[in-house]
Design a protein around this motif. Structure first.
Motif, PDB file in Angstrom:
ATOM      1  N   LYS A   1       0.829  -1.212   0.000  1.00  0.00           N
ATOM      2  CA  LYS A   1       0.000   0.000   0.000  1.00  0.00           C
ATOM      3  C   LYS A   1       0.858   1.256   0.000  1.00  0.00           C
ATOM      4  O   LYS A   1       0.484   2.264  -0.601  1.00  0.00           O
ATOM      5  N   THR A   2       2.008   1.181   0.648  1.00  0.00           N
ATOM      6  CA  THR A   2       2.916   2.334   0.661  1.00  0.00           C
ATOM      7  C   THR A   2       3.520   2.577  -0.714  1.00  0.00           C
ATOM      8  O   THR A   2       3.640   3.718  -1.166  1.00  0.00           O
ATOM      9  N   CYS A   3       3.882   1.491  -1.400  1.00  0.00           N
ATOM     10  CA  CYS A   3       4.575   1.621  -2.690  1.00  0.00           C
ATOM     11  C   CYS A   3       3.628   1.858  -3.859  1.00  0.00           C
ATOM     12  O   CYS A   3       3.968   2.586  -4.802  1.00  0.00           O
ATOM     13  N   PHE A   4       2.428   1.263  -3.832  1.00  0.00           N
ATOM     14  CA  PHE A   4       1.541   1.305  -4.992  1.00  0.00           C
ATOM     15  C   PHE A   4       0.238   2.048  -4.741  1.00  0.00           C
ATOM     16  O   PHE A   4      -0.607   2.113  -5.641  1.00  0.00           O
ATOM     17  N   GLY A   5       0.039   2.573  -3.548  1.00  0.00           N
ATOM     18  CA  GLY A   5      -1.220   3.245  -3.245  1.00  0.00           C
ATOM     19  C   GLY A   5      -2.219   2.270  -2.644  1.00  0.00           C
ATOM     20  O   GLY A   5      -2.056   1.049  -2.732  1.00  0.00           O
TER      21      GLY A   5
ATOM     22  N   ALA B   1      -4.404  -0.025  -5.632  1.00  0.00           N
ATOM     23  CA  ALA B   1      -3.547  -0.999  -6.313  1.00  0.00           C
ATOM     24  C   ALA B   1      -2.866  -1.920  -5.298  1.00  0.00           C
ATOM     25  O   ALA B   1      -2.732  -3.123  -5.530  1.00  0.00           O
ATOM     26  N   GLY B   2      -2.458  -1.355  -4.165  1.00  0.00           N
ATOM     27  CA  GLY B   2      -1.806  -2.162  -3.138  1.00  0.00           C
ATOM     28  C   GLY B   2      -2.725  -3.231  -2.585  1.00  0.00           C
ATOM     29  O   GLY B   2      -2.306  -4.377  -2.373  1.00  0.00           O
ATOM     30  N   ASN B   3      -4.000  -2.881  -2.361  1.00  0.00           N
ATOM     31  CA  ASN B   3      -4.946  -3.864  -1.831  1.00  0.00           C
ATOM     32  C   ASN B   3      -5.298  -4.931  -2.860  1.00  0.00           C
ATOM     33  O   ASN B   3      -5.596  -6.076  -2.490  1.00  0.00           O
ATOM     34  N   ILE B   4      -5.286  -4.579  -4.153  1.00  0.00           N
ATOM     35  CA  ILE B   4      -5.503  -5.585  -5.197  1.00  0.00           C
ATOM     36  C   ILE B   4      -4.382  -6.618  -5.169  1.00  0.00           C
ATOM     37  O   ILE B   4      -4.613  -7.832  -5.226  1.00  0.00           O
TER      38      ILE B   4
END
Length: 364
Positions: free
Chosen positions: A80-84, A87-90
């Motif tokens: 979540k930190t790197c991809f938002g 997108a991070g939760n996906i």
């Protein structure tokens, strides 16, 4: 480094040894020799060494990824930190599915062994239900409960694996290994691809890392475990090659169990039955660790209570067992192995590059 997990739930760094051992020693150890020999023949032991070296590199990357932040977070928070958040939760949900699917594959593979070797006439839904109850009891006890069972799984494996294989040595034929180096690099690489399945499980570290006290100190124990497992796999495959001819090995589904059939004791005449029974503790620990990782991921991504996720996963196992009367488990294992290949040698190196770039950017 600040650890987000309460200290009472933490484990000592050296306890990563049983966790990594049970996660990487799966039912595939019963027939991986046959899979490797299909491509590289009796030069397949080279693949064991090559994959073992590559796993050390992957493990080093995992620690670099997890140490790229100062909060002791697991991979779901790092995504979540790197991809938002979206997108991070996906990505995180895909990781949850990966661990859940891996738990089911191991669950079904062990059931297959029990059905063929121990209880061929018993309705397997009964065995599955009993195993599901054991899994629920273990995982619902929390991470320390899973770690404790993993320790006993490691202890039992050491007690019976090495003595059993040492008793097979008088029946081996070292000349079976000749000639040396008579296969191409392509054959060795194809054999290495099959060997990767045996090391799948170390990626669970991405989720239980915050539960290790002083996690940086656990890295040496993790590398030591991978080294020990490489030696163990190397010992098993060399003994197997010296025991069976290539023609025999092509016809045998579970070479490890067939080797143990020659051993007899004053009380127990079928040693392979003892081996399968003793494997129960290790397999429950193995599956429990993957289920715990999946439940932990569901909590981090969707804030679902782990107990609710666990019940849903286990009910799903029983439903699949009831409706899939004769699943082709080996085809499922092959699919899971392919997914694991991309996860270990694709996702982890990409995350390593991303986290190192982000870390250096923040320093700048």
């Amino acid at each position: 480094m600040k650890n987000p997990v309460d200290e009472k739930y933490l484990i000592s760094p050296f306890l990563i040894v049983p966790l990594m051992y049970v996660s990487m020693v799966m039912p595939g150890v019963l027939n991986f020799q046959r899979e490797l020999a299909e491509h590289a023949g009796y030069n397949a032991y080279i693949s064991v060494v090559l994959v073992g070296i590559s796993i050390h590199l992957i493990l080093w990357m995992i620690y670099k990824i997890l140490r790229s932040n100062q909060e002791g977070l697991d991979v779901t928070a790092i995504n979540k930190t790197c991809f938002g958040k979206i997108a991070g939760n996906i990505i995180n949900f895909a990781i949850v599915l990966y661990f859940c699917f891996g738990a089911y594959i191991k669950f079904r593979a062990y059931i297959e062994v029990i059905q063929v070797w121990v209880f061929p006439s018993v309705e397997m839904i009964i065995i599955c239900t009993l195993l599901v109850l054991l899994l629920y009891y273990t995982v619902s006890g929390g991470f320390r409960s899973v770690t404790g069972l993993s320790f006993f799984g490691l202890l039992i494996s050491i007690i019976h694996v090495i003595p059993e294989f040492s008793l097979v040595l008088p029946y081996t034929h070292p000349l079976n290994l000749m000639p040396l180096f008579n296969h191409s690099i392509t054959d060795i690489l194809l054999s290495s691809k099959s060997m990767i399945y045996q090391y799948m499980g170390l990626e669970a570290l991405l989720l239980y890392y915050p539960f290790i006290k002083s996690p940086a100190k656990s890295q040496k124990w993790a590398h030591l475990t991978v080294f020990f497992l490489t030696l163990m796999y190397l010992m098993i495959i060399i003994i197997t090659f010296m025991y069976f001819s290539e023609g025999q090995l092509r016809e045998i589904l579970w070479p490890t169990l067939y080797m143990l059939k020659i051993l007899e004791g004053p009380v127990l005449q079928r040693v392979e039955y003892l081996a399968i029974s003793m494997w129960l503790i290790k397999m429950v620990a193995n599956i429990s660790l993957f289920l715990w990782a999946a439940c932990r991921g569901m909590k981090n991504v969707f804030q679902i209570k782990p107990r609710a996720s666990l019940i849903a996963f286990l009910v799903g196992f029983l439903i699949l067992e009831y409706f899939l009367k004769d699943p082709n488990i080996f085809r499922w294992i092959e699919f899971y192995s392919d997914v694991g290949l991309y996860f270990i040698y694709g996702y982890i190196p990409i995350m390593f590059v991303v986290t190192q770039i982000r870390k250096n950017w923040n320093k700048g």
